[in-house]
Design a protein around this motif. Structure first.
Motif, short mmCIF file in Angstrom:
data_model
loop_
_atom_site.label_atom_id
_atom_site.label_comp_id
_atom_site.label_asym_id
_atom_site.label_seq_id
_atom_site.Cartn_x
_atom_site.Cartn_y
_atom_site.Cartn_z
N TYR B 26 46.75 49.23 44.41
CA TYR B 26 46.44 47.94 45.02
C TYR B 26 46.38 48.06 46.55
O TYR B 26 45.56 47.41 47.19
CB TYR B 26 47.43 46.86 44.59
CG TYR B 26 46.98 45.51 45.06
CD1 TYR B 26 45.87 44.89 44.48
CD2 TYR B 26 47.60 44.86 46.13
CE1 TYR B 26 45.40 43.67 44.93
CE2 TYR B 26 47.14 43.63 46.58
CZ TYR B 26 46.05 43.04 45.99
OH TYR B 26 45.57 41.85 46.46
N LEU B 29 42.95 49.54 47.31
CA LEU B 29 41.90 48.52 47.11
C LEU B 29 41.87 47.57 48.29
O LEU B 29 40.82 47.32 48.89
CB LEU B 29 42.19 47.74 45.81
CG LEU B 29 41.35 46.47 45.58
CD1 LEU B 29 39.87 46.81 45.41
CD2 LEU B 29 41.84 45.69 44.36
N GLU B 77 45.09 46.45 36.06
CA GLU B 77 45.36 45.16 36.71
C GLU B 77 46.79 44.70 36.47
O GLU B 77 47.45 44.20 37.39
CB GLU B 77 44.39 44.09 36.22
CG GLU B 77 43.02 44.26 36.84
CD GLU B 77 42.01 43.31 36.23
OE1 GLU B 77 42.38 42.17 35.91
OE2 GLU B 77 40.84 43.72 36.09
N MET B 80 49.10 46.68 38.64
CA MET B 80 49.02 46.38 40.08
C MET B 80 49.58 45.00 40.42
O MET B 80 50.01 44.76 41.55
CB MET B 80 47.56 46.46 40.55
CG MET B 80 46.97 47.87 40.48
SD MET B 80 45.39 48.00 41.38
CE MET B 80 44.40 46.83 40.48
N ALA B 81 49.53 44.09 39.43
CA ALA B 81 49.85 42.69 39.70
C ALA B 81 51.15 42.46 40.50
O ALA B 81 51.15 41.65 41.43
CB ALA B 81 49.84 41.89 38.41
N THR B 84 50.74 42.72 44.42
CA THR B 84 49.75 41.99 45.22
C THR B 84 50.45 41.15 46.30
O THR B 84 49.95 41.07 47.42
CB THR B 84 48.88 41.07 44.34
OG1 THR B 84 49.73 40.17 43.63
CG2 THR B 84 48.09 41.88 43.32
#
Lengths: 227, 227
Positions: B26, B29, B77, B80-81, B84
């Motif tokens: 993350y 990204l 996802e 990574m959540a 964030t």
């Protein structure tokens, strides 16, 4: 000495093809950067990840085109420079107001760019065509966009009208800027419509745009939007 | 059935390593998306191209980490959540005011991230280490940033003070958010400092940060800035 037999093999490609690679290169760079920027306001990690991946793919296309220009003995930045004005103008004039508009811009913009590249790839040397086709590589993007947009329209049906109008504006601006570039650079115009030499028929350019608009209409139909 | 002999070979890696890959994924990204966004306001095509290439590289790292998580049987996802919040908070709190600050952020951020990854790569399985080292791949970025920043400081010497302060704030925020993540997730904390099991020594975390700050100081010296 023998005359150059194969332009592509000798590493010499016509000025128009170099121009074209410059235009596509800058368009891909800018599309990638804009999409990344829009991804930062995407609602939720899923959309952000998807947009990030798409942006990464565009930036990778840009890398490949830069490498090809470099191999041909050109400075990629110098070749791209004449196209920054029209490409930037397109984006200035089509700033998405929200992430749905950003998603439509990806879908419409990618789609029309792909159709456009396919048209011109017919008229270039083998190595450049190979590169252009690699840049066209089918990706799973489309399915994601169609699904996400369909969901959004189902949740809020009146949004369909706004998005249809927005898509129409995007295509209008894309064509206007492409036309502007083509008219400024005669060699490029010749390449776009497949003419070789003087006396390019402007009607050919019009016909190419008509084909692009037809294909765009099919994509809008996939979304259930009025073209 | 035999017990699992090799975690890495069997595709099972400890939860902490999965966490780590999620956090790095993350972070990469987001760094790529932010850099791309900042590139849009870069002065001139040269800086824009350079920042676009760097953003593309970060997004490609993100792709690789996502693929690895996928291979390990995880939804990237979902992994990574949890990260964030802290990563986004870092960026919210460190918005560059101009492209020079953006460039410093790339230089300082990339540098400290690389040093950090190098620290933790010592404590993970072979396959994960290989991936982390690939993400660290030396690039020609540094030279460009150092030259561009040196030029800018030479043109406008008073800017050096502002940029030095800015760099210090970046490091402070990066450490604060990393600490926050580590304290929330005990397995990850154990991994960061090389501990295995309970009773991780928080002083070890402090020592790691001290090493990172020392290396940061050397980078600042390369720019002629006060650490």
């Amino acid at each position: 000495m023998n005359p150059v037999q194969s332009d592509a093999a000798s590493g010499h490609v016509p000025e128009a093809v170099v121009d074209l690679l410059g235009a596509i290169g800058y368009a891909e760079l800018t599309a990638g950067l804009r999409m990344a920027s829009d991804a930062l306001v995407a609602p939720g990690l899923g959309v952000r990840v998807w947009m990030g991946r798409s942006a990464g793919a565009e930036l990778e296309h840009f890398e490949r085109i830069g490498a090809r220009l470099h191999d041909l003995g050109h400075d990629p930045e110098a070749v791209m420079a004449p196209f920054t004005g029209p490409v930037d103008a397109f984006h200035e004039r089509t700033r998405p107001r929200d992430w749905l508009e950003a998603l439509i811009k990806v879908y419409v913009g990618d789609g029309i760019a792909r159709d456009f590249y396919r048209e011109i790839a017919q008229h270039v040397d083998d190595a450049s065509r190979e590169l252009i086709e690699a840049v066209l590589e089918a990706d799973a993007q489309e399915e994601f966009v169609v699904r996400t947009l369909n969901d959004a329209i189902e949740l809020d049906p009146p949004v369909a009208g706004r998005l249809a109008l927005w898509a129409r504006r995007l295509v209008g601006e894309a064509i206007a800027q492409t036309q502007y570039v083509a008219l400024e650079r005669e060699a490029l115009l010749g390449l776009l419509v497949g003419g070789h030499g003087n006396g390019v028929d402007l009607a050919d350019l019009g016909r190419m745009f008509t084909r692009l608009i037809d294909l765009h209409g099919q994509r809008m139909a996939n979304l259930g939007l009025t073209p």
